[in-house]
Enzyme design. Structure first.
Site, PDB file in Angstrom:
ATOM      1  N   GLU A 272       0.889  -1.173   0.000  1.00 30.82           N
ATOM      2  CA  GLU A 272       0.000   0.000   0.000  1.00 30.82           C
ATOM      3  C   GLU A 272       0.917   1.210   0.000  1.00 30.82           C
ATOM      4  O   GLU A 272       1.586   1.484   0.994  1.00 30.82           O
ATOM      5  CB  GLU A 272      -0.902  -0.058   1.241  1.00 30.82           C
ATOM      6  CG  GLU A 272      -2.117   0.837   1.134  1.00 30.82           C
ATOM      7  CD  GLU A 272      -1.883   2.193   1.758  1.00 30.82           C
ATOM      8  OE1 GLU A 272      -1.504   3.106   1.004  1.00 30.82           O
ATOM      9  OE2 GLU A 272      -2.071   2.342   2.966  1.00 30.82           O
ATOM     10  N   CYS A 306      -1.279   9.029   2.542  1.00 29.23           N
ATOM     11  CA  CYS A 306      -1.036   8.559   1.180  1.00 29.23           C
ATOM     12  C   CYS A 306      -2.175   8.984   0.256  1.00 29.23           C
ATOM     13  O   CYS A 306      -2.009   9.027  -0.949  1.00 29.23           O
ATOM     14  CB  CYS A 306      -0.819   7.054   1.173  1.00 29.23           C
ATOM     15  SG  CYS A 306      -1.891   6.206   2.298  1.00 29.23           S
ATOM     16  N   GLU A 407       5.031  12.615  -5.067  1.00 24.22           N
ATOM     17  CA  GLU A 407       4.383  12.651  -3.758  1.00 24.22           C
ATOM     18  C   GLU A 407       5.260  13.459  -2.795  1.00 24.22           C
ATOM     19  O   GLU A 407       6.431  13.154  -2.610  1.00 24.22           O
ATOM     20  CB  GLU A 407       4.190  11.234  -3.223  1.00 24.22           C
ATOM     21  CG  GLU A 407       3.467  11.249  -1.887  1.00 24.22           C
ATOM     22  CD  GLU A 407       3.158   9.852  -1.363  1.00 24.22           C
ATOM     23  OE1 GLU A 407       4.043   8.988  -1.421  1.00 24.22           O
ATOM     24  OE2 GLU A 407       2.022   9.659  -0.895  1.00 24.22           O
TER      25      GLU A 407
END
Ligand code: ADP
Length: 504
Positions: A272, A306, A407
């Site tokens: 993940e 996230c 990110e």
């Protein structure tokens, strides 16, 4: 506690003080044990930079001991063959109750380690962790096989769903207790024995939780916690042939190492990972809600999620209006130490390293002509010792900049206008990630057609950030593989066995 904390902090609970008064050790085979090397590492309060605790630095030798303990518990069937599914349910349920009972302690530990407001850990991280366990406590008696009408009429064929075995669960620092629970709750429900490797920045809550498993009735070796650095304790689990599966949440960069490191025994891996989630505001949206929702889509947990809505696309006709509203909303956000008596809305980012990373992106964007509508700097004054960053909204940015593509994992959003639906689907999907996406609209047809067209594991419509134990969560593309939560997580932690019986 190594250094004394600022006087403006909420007083520590006696349990927290006692827990931090001496080095916190790995929890293996039902007890706290010092690492073979007797080495420790330190964790820090990101709000003040002060040292919180010494923690046993587990390395390869210690991973061996933990795997041995977990292997023994699994191979003897202490947790799944000998214990009935109903009893396993009860243990997991009791652990959920104990998390609630010790919630104030766990909340303080997570706030100290991570920096986020105590109000948040108390009302979000801790109760959601308990909820997760309550949900999975219902699963053990429901993990079923099936009977299969095979063509050979003298055969009876059925399937069994069995635990994978010993699983290493490597978790991140952004929601220390909750992210670990997302993994160990389904893994335990399915009958696996687990070794949790918490992030080195935030190992305290998992280590405290370990003692509660004993009170909940877990046999020794079923639940182990191995604190240490990723390249040491983490990599040792990844490479260990006694580990059957790794469940990982973290960065894409580390995920690649994990996939490579796991090839020795071809262990199962689920990942993940990160995201650069597009958040799309249409002109026909309820703009008041879209403004508040989009502000918290990025600034919730300081952008250290996230699923942070870090690419904000706003239909051109309402761009200025939405940005003005978000600027106003952002101005109201109080930033400060997570343990301050005057509770803030947001704390610092987790570490000096993370501060440097995020500010690197901010400076680069500013040099490239980005306009900071609000924010754009590290916070000084009373907050100068901590890792505080002003919540930052950038305009005058384009899709191709690093700040719009990579990110950041911090309180930074890139806001860009768009003109039509086809264009925005293409731009939203033009990313290597696919964890989440969201849109704000009152047009139900548009909502459903975009829900299909957007390539991401979760789509939020007129909301952002909702997750619940019952609903699957995970990524498309480089946001990972496998789904946590829901019944999908049970699949993730089980093997299917096909049994043939000759009936004549
Ligand atoms: P983040 O970018 O959120 O800090 P990381 O991917 O660096 O996430 O870390 C997430 C988890 O992965 C942490 O528990 C960390 O210790 C662990 N980790 C880091 N490097 C490795 C590695 N080489 N092998 C296994 N685990 C690792």
């Amino acid at each position: 506690m190594i250094d004394s904390l600022p006087e403006t902090y909420i007083p520590l609970l006696p349990e927290v003080k006692a827990f931090l008064s001496q080095p916190v050790m790995p929890y293996i085979g039902g007890r706290y044990v010092a690492p073979r090397s007797e080495q420790v590492f330190e964790t820090y309060d990101p709000s003040s930079g002060r040292r919180l605790a010494q923690v046993g630095r587990a390395q390869k030798d210690d991973a061996d001991v933990a795997v041995k303990a977990a292997r023994a518990a699994f191979d003897q069937g202490d947790w799944w063959l000998k214990m009935s599914p109903a009893d396993r349910s009860k243990c997991i349920w009791r652990l959920a109750e104990l998390i609630e009972k010790h919630g104030a302690v766990l909340a303080q530990l997570d706030s100290l380690d991570n920096g986020k407001p105590l109000e948040t850990t108390r009302t979000v991280d801790v109760p959601l962790s308990a909820d997760h366990l309550y949900y999975y406590a219902g699963w053990p008696p429901r993990i079923e096989g099936s009977t299969i009408p095979v063509s050979q009429h003298t055969m009876f064929n059925y399937t069994l769903r069995e635990p994978v075995g010993v699983v290493g669960l490597i978790s991140p620092w952004n929601y220390p207790l909750l992210m670990a629970t997302w993994k160990f709750a389904p893994a335990l429900a399915a009958g696996n024995c687990v070794i949790v490797k918490p992030a080195e920045q935030t190992p305290l809550s998992a280590l405290y939780l370990a003692r509660l498993t004993e009170e909940a009735g877990f046999p020794p070796g079923v639940f182990n916690v191995l604190p240490g650095y990723g390249e040491e304790a983490g990599a040792a689990l990844v490479e260990h042939h006694g580990v059957d599966k790794i469940g990982f949440t973290g960065s894409v960069e580390v995920a690649r190492k994990i996939v490579q490191g796991s090839t020795g025994n071809l262990k199962r891996v689920s990942l993940e990972l990160g995201g650069k989630s597009p958040n799309i505001v249409f002109a026909d949206a309820d703009l008041e809600r879209a403004v508040v929702g989009s502000t918290w889509a990025i600034f919730g947990n300081n952008g250290q999620s996230c699923t942070a809505g870090s690419r904000l696309y706003i239909e051109r006709s309402v761009f200025d209006q939405v940005i003005a509203g978000m600027k106003e909303e952002t101005r109201k956000i109080r930033v400060g130490p997570g343990m301050a008596q005057q509770q803030p809305d947001l704390g610092p980012v987790v570490s000096d390293e993370q501060l440097g990373r995020v500010m690197g992106y901010v400076h680069e964007a500013l040099e490239q002509g980005a306009q900071a509508v609000t924010g754009g700097a590290r916070m000084g004054g009373l907050l100068q010792d901590g890792y505080f960053i002003e919540p930052t909204i950038f305009t005058n940015v384009t899709d191709d900049l690093r700040v719009s593509r990579e990110e950041i994992f911090g309180p930074v959003v890139c806001a860009m206008p768009f003109d039509d639906v086809e264009e925005i689907i293409g731009r939203a999907n033009d990313t290597e990630f696919g964890l989440a996406a969201g849109l704000w609209t009152t047009d139900v047809r548009k909502a459903h057609s975009l829900a299909k067209a957007l390539r991401a594991g979760t789509i939020w419509i007129n909301t952002w950030g909702d997750t619940e134990a019952a609903s699957p969560f995970g990524g498309y593309k480089q946001s990972g593989y496998g789904r946590e939560m829901g019944k999908e997580a049970i699949d993730l932690y089980t093997e299917v066995k096909s049994v043939w019986l000759k009936t004549n």
